[in-house]
Design a protein around this motif. Sequence first.
Motif, PDB file in Angstrom:
ATOM      1  N   TYR A  35      45.981  52.188  36.450  1.00  0.00           N
ATOM      2  CA  TYR A  35      44.672  52.154  37.074  1.00  0.00           C
ATOM      3  C   TYR A  35      44.241  50.697  37.235  1.00  0.00           C
ATOM      4  N   LYS A  36      43.380  50.477  38.226  1.00  0.00           N
ATOM      5  CA  LYS A  36      42.778  49.151  38.424  1.00  0.00           C
ATOM      6  C   LYS A  36      41.267  49.293  38.313  1.00  0.00           C
ATOM      7  N   GLN A  37      40.664  48.427  37.492  1.00  0.00           N
ATOM      8  CA  GLN A  37      39.203  48.369  37.421  1.00  0.00           C
ATOM      9  C   GLN A  37      38.757  47.071  38.047  1.00  0.00           C
ATOM     10  N   ASP A  38      38.106  47.179  39.196  1.00  0.00           N
ATOM     11  CA  ASP A  38      37.742  45.979  39.942  1.00  0.00           C
ATOM     12  C   ASP A  38      36.394  45.421  39.462  1.00  0.00           C
ATOM     13  N   SER A  39      35.907  44.429  40.181  1.00  0.00           N
ATOM     14  CA  SER A  39      34.668  43.759  39.765  1.00  0.00           C
ATOM     15  C   SER A  39      33.467  44.690  39.831  1.00  0.00           C
ATOM     16  N   LYS A  40      33.556  45.749  40.620  1.00  0.00           N
ATOM     17  CA  LYS A  40      32.457  46.717  40.703  1.00  0.00           C
ATOM     18  C   LYS A  40      32.587  47.783  39.625  1.00  0.00           C
ATOM     19  N   LYS A  41      33.546  47.615  38.748  1.00  0.00           N
ATOM     20  CA  LYS A  41      33.734  48.473  37.565  1.00  0.00           C
ATOM     21  C   LYS A  41      34.333  49.842  37.860  1.00  0.00           C
ATOM     22  N   PHE A  42      34.731  50.081  39.114  1.00  0.00           N
ATOM     23  CA  PHE A  42      35.375  51.356  39.387  1.00  0.00           C
ATOM     24  C   PHE A  42      36.798  51.358  38.843  1.00  0.00           C
ATOM     25  N   MET A  46      46.275  53.883  40.680  1.00  0.00           N
ATOM     26  CA  MET A  46      47.223  53.184  41.546  1.00  0.00           C
ATOM     27  C   MET A  46      48.514  53.993  41.662  1.00  0.00           C
ATOM     28  N   PHE A  47      49.094  54.337  40.515  1.00  0.00           N
ATOM     29  CA  PHE A  47      50.374  55.049  40.502  1.00  0.00           C
ATOM     30  C   PHE A  47      50.395  56.045  39.365  1.00  0.00           C
ATOM     31  N   SER A  48      51.265  57.045  39.499  1.00  0.00           N
ATOM     32  CA  SER A  48      51.646  57.817  38.334  1.00  0.00           C
ATOM     33  C   SER A  48      53.151  58.084  38.414  1.00  0.00           C
TER      34      SER A  48
END
Lengths: 114, 115
Positions: A35-42, A46-48
């Motif tokens: 998973y990616k948590q970006d600057s907006k905190k979402f 990405m992959f499994s």
Amino acid sequence: DTAVSQTPKYLVTQMGNDKSIKCEQNLGHDTMYWYKQDSKKFLKIMFSYNNKELIINETVPNRFSPKSPDKAHLNLHINSLELGDSAVYFCASSQLAGVVNIQYFGAGTRLSVL
Amino acid sequence: DQQVKQNSPSLSVQEGRISILNCDYTNSMFDYFLWYKKYPAEGPTFLISISSIKDKNEDGRFTVFLNKSAKHLSLHIVPSQPGDSAVYFCAASGKSGGGADGLTFGKGTHLIIQP
């Protein structure tokens, strides 16, 4: 004993470099995720990987490539790093035999691209 | 397009009182909902889940309520304790087992328990 462990915890690098983040789980799970948590905190998937097979690839640039040497490991390779790749990356795992897909997360890798 | 929304970025509650965290979703195909708790510099940890065919699930001090017609769920923590101070994420899953779905997360609510 940490169930899902990621290394490194922090990664600072220059634009254009190639880097890898490692993930290992000792829960005996059959599926792992990035998973990616970006600057907006979402937190966004990405992959499994399930039994060494890529299941999801959610519109992620092909500069990102997951590599799973065995079902306990799912590493993330990133080529030609860009400023927008700066984020916190979380690895997770789950056992799909259960009815609900409870995922267990690592502590995250904070990537800063300068 | 946010399929899972947590509209309160933060919530402050006095110790011992009830904390209510809310979550709305738009995708009626979600069949499981999960709540995760996250401390700074740690990964999210699973708290409690609920199937879309249920309207309530309880585990100790934590209860999750689901209103499917309103596409709304809430997490109740009672009594609230200082250790509950954390960011709470609402997440949804699209398939019940059999598929390696990623979870769809809300943006999180920062719960602060005041002594």
